[in-house]
Write a protein that holds these residues in place. Sequence first.
Motif, PDB file in Angstrom:
ATOM      1  N   LYS B  81       0.670  -1.222  -0.040  1.00  0.00           N
ATOM      2  CA  LYS B  81       0.102   0.073  -0.093  1.00  0.00           C
ATOM      3  C   LYS B  81       0.782   1.204   0.151  1.00  0.00           C
ATOM      4  O   LYS B  81       1.786   1.353   0.744  1.00  0.00           O
ATOM      5  N   THR B  82       0.678   2.213  -0.875  1.00  0.00           N
ATOM      6  CA  THR B  82       1.542   3.060  -1.117  1.00  0.00           C
ATOM      7  C   THR B  82       1.065   4.344  -0.093  1.00  0.00           C
ATOM      8  O   THR B  82       0.058   4.288   0.459  1.00  0.00           O
ATOM      9  N   GLU B  83       1.897   5.355   0.180  1.00  0.00           N
ATOM     10  CA  GLU B  83       1.559   6.227   1.220  1.00  0.00           C
ATOM     11  C   GLU B  83       0.409   7.121   1.001  1.00  0.00           C
ATOM     12  O   GLU B  83       0.016   7.652   1.778  1.00  0.00           O
ATOM     13  N   ASP B  84       0.113   7.407  -0.659  1.00  0.00           N
ATOM     14  CA  ASP B  84      -0.930   7.857  -1.021  1.00  0.00           C
ATOM     15  C   ASP B  84      -2.333   7.070  -1.268  1.00  0.00           C
ATOM     16  O   ASP B  84      -3.071   7.636  -1.876  1.00  0.00           O
ATOM     17  N   CYS B  86      -2.637   4.080  -2.990  1.00  0.00           N
ATOM     18  CA  CYS B  86      -2.755   3.377  -4.170  1.00  0.00           C
ATOM     19  C   CYS B  86      -2.022   2.031  -3.518  1.00  0.00           C
ATOM     20  O   CYS B  86      -1.696   1.947  -2.455  1.00  0.00           O
ATOM     21  N   VAL B  88       0.779  -1.133  -5.157  1.00  0.00           N
ATOM     22  CA  VAL B  88       1.833  -1.544  -5.951  1.00  0.00           C
ATOM     23  C   VAL B  88       1.970  -2.910  -5.771  1.00  0.00           C
ATOM     24  O   VAL B  88       2.396  -3.363  -4.800  1.00  0.00           O
ATOM     25  N   VAL B 103       5.505  -3.818 -13.060  1.00  0.00           N
ATOM     26  CA  VAL B 103       4.968  -3.020 -12.032  1.00  0.00           C
ATOM     27  C   VAL B 103       3.634  -2.580 -12.080  1.00  0.00           C
ATOM     28  O   VAL B 103       3.498  -2.022 -13.182  1.00  0.00           O
ATOM     29  N   LYS B 104       2.782  -2.764 -11.174  1.00  0.00           N
ATOM     30  CA  LYS B 104       1.496  -2.051 -11.585  1.00  0.00           C
ATOM     31  C   LYS B 104       1.057  -1.313 -10.306  1.00  0.00           C
ATOM     32  O   LYS B 104       1.336  -1.704  -9.344  1.00  0.00           O
ATOM     33  N   ILE B 105       0.872   0.042 -10.507  1.00  0.00           N
ATOM     34  CA  ILE B 105       0.113   0.695  -9.636  1.00  0.00           C
ATOM     35  C   ILE B 105      -1.295   0.905  -9.741  1.00  0.00           C
ATOM     36  O   ILE B 105      -1.807   1.060 -10.907  1.00  0.00           O
ATOM     37  N   ASN B 115      -2.623   8.580 -11.332  1.00  0.00           N
ATOM     38  CA  ASN B 115      -1.285   8.053 -11.061  1.00  0.00           C
ATOM     39  C   ASN B 115      -1.207   6.459 -11.282  1.00  0.00           C
ATOM     40  O   ASN B 115      -0.316   5.829 -11.242  1.00  0.00           O
ATOM     41  N   ALA B 117      -0.529   3.197 -13.100  1.00  0.00           N
ATOM     42  CA  ALA B 117       0.138   2.819 -14.497  1.00  0.00           C
ATOM     43  C   ALA B 117       0.659   1.636 -14.434  1.00  0.00           C
ATOM     44  O   ALA B 117       0.603   0.780 -13.482  1.00  0.00           O
ATOM     45  N   GLN B 118       1.155   1.096 -15.417  1.00  0.00           N
ATOM     46  CA  GLN B 118       2.140  -0.189 -15.256  1.00  0.00           C
ATOM     47  C   GLN B 118       3.322  -0.013 -16.198  1.00  0.00           C
ATOM     48  O   GLN B 118       3.173   0.636 -17.341  1.00  0.00           O
ATOM     49  N   SER B 119       4.272  -0.766 -15.670  1.00  0.00           N
ATOM     50  CA  SER B 119       5.712  -0.733 -16.602  1.00  0.00           C
ATOM     51  C   SER B 119       6.242  -1.840 -16.766  1.00  0.00           C
ATOM     52  O   SER B 119       6.139  -2.925 -15.803  1.00  0.00           O
ATOM     53  N   GLU B 136       6.229   0.248 -22.322  1.00  0.00           N
ATOM     54  CA  GLU B 136       5.156   1.527 -22.275  1.00  0.00           C
ATOM     55  C   GLU B 136       5.626   2.644 -22.753  1.00  0.00           C
ATOM     56  O   GLU B 136       5.060   3.323 -23.437  1.00  0.00           O
ATOM     57  N   THR B 137       7.010   2.736 -22.602  1.00  0.00           N
ATOM     58  CA  THR B 137       7.502   4.247 -22.991  1.00  0.00           C
ATOM     59  C   THR B 137       8.677   4.130 -24.082  1.00  0.00           C
ATOM     60  O   THR B 137       9.111   5.046 -24.534  1.00  0.00           O
TER      61      THR B 137
END
Lengths: 260, 147
Positions: B81-84, B86, B88, B103-105, B115, B117-119, B136-137
């Motif tokens: 669980k992220t600080e904001d 979400c 991951v 990695v999936k947010i 925010n 996203a997936q990489s 993805e980029t």
Amino acid sequence: MMKLLFLLVITGVVLMPSAHAEQKTIGHLNELVRQVGTPPCAACEANKGSKSSGRYKIPMTPRSKNDATYFNKDCTKFIKEDGTYGVWGEEIETYINKKGREDSRFLGDHIPGMSSAPFTCPNWKKLSADDRINFWVWMIASMAMVESTCDVKALNVGSGIPDRTDPPRGLMQLNSLKSGRSWRGPNCKFATNGMGAIDQIRCSMDIMEQVLKGKTGHYKSNGMIFPTNTYWEKLRPRHSSNGGPIGKLARRFPPCGAKE
Amino acid sequence: MIKRLILMITLLIGSSSFANENKDQFLKLIKNKSGEYKLEKKSHAKCSDGELTFVDENQEKGFRLGQNIFIGPFDDLEIEKTEDGCKVERTYSFQKNAVIETVKIFSCPDSLKKNEAQSTKTLSVSGDTVSFEIKETQFVCHFSRGK
């Protein structure tokens, strides 16, 4: 003639092992010197015990139209308008004290690049311990100003970011992902997407300590704060030979007597 | 029914051990290929020369190439669980000469949906060259081992 030749051969036979032994001795002595370390700096010892030379305010207004070497108001959490430390500056001082203060790498007499090229702080060896800590507060403030304009909520999600799950974030623009930065130091294990300034500062000091370790650190760097192999792109040699905009701000620390 | 169940379990165990074998082989390959690497072609300013090395004696903690390419850690894969607010998740797929880190947010609060996203990051080794790509980029770096 034969006697002369014989004499020459004998001389060679006698001297060659001596020359070889001499080389071996010199090599051994050199190794001992390297192990002992750099010679003590008498002036440094005298100055380290002395008090701070004063409190220095960070410049907050440009000196001319094109002058970019100033800090914005948010950076006063590092150094207040009266030159005393703000809460972020105090955190840096606490970090260095916990690392042994004068015995820490941060206050070492011979940090490469301070009084040698690129002359970030020519007067380094003359500075007291208090002034050297003040330099570090100023230095980290300089990094924060360039990386985030001292905005704790700064988030870089521009189109050029390679990894959208791990954008540079916060005061020092560190990895968003905990997994991406945990290896950098014990203070870098705060939660993913953490924006806390204190976490960011402590992790940055961990990174800086590894940089100062030179070849024995994580980054196997040259031991300089810049230009060097480090997390922050703007401090790397490919970006600039003297720290770029961060270097310009750092060189404005008055006791250093640096040329901007 | 029971035969099908036995077959499924057998396949599951088989694929799991195959995956572990790939992981072991890949980490061994990274160990053998550790050292200094020079950038050959680049698509982004963040690609830079650097050292390929494990970050710890415990290889499960991951490895890095230079300053900004890091794969791992391979343990501690619980959803965080992220600080904001979400979540991951990281997953790894190993081949003998490559690893794919995904990695999936996700599950961000409504105000932070942008925010999510997936990489998908692939690091592959071929001889003395290493390639890194973020799908993805289209971020790509190619390296060759320094001499």
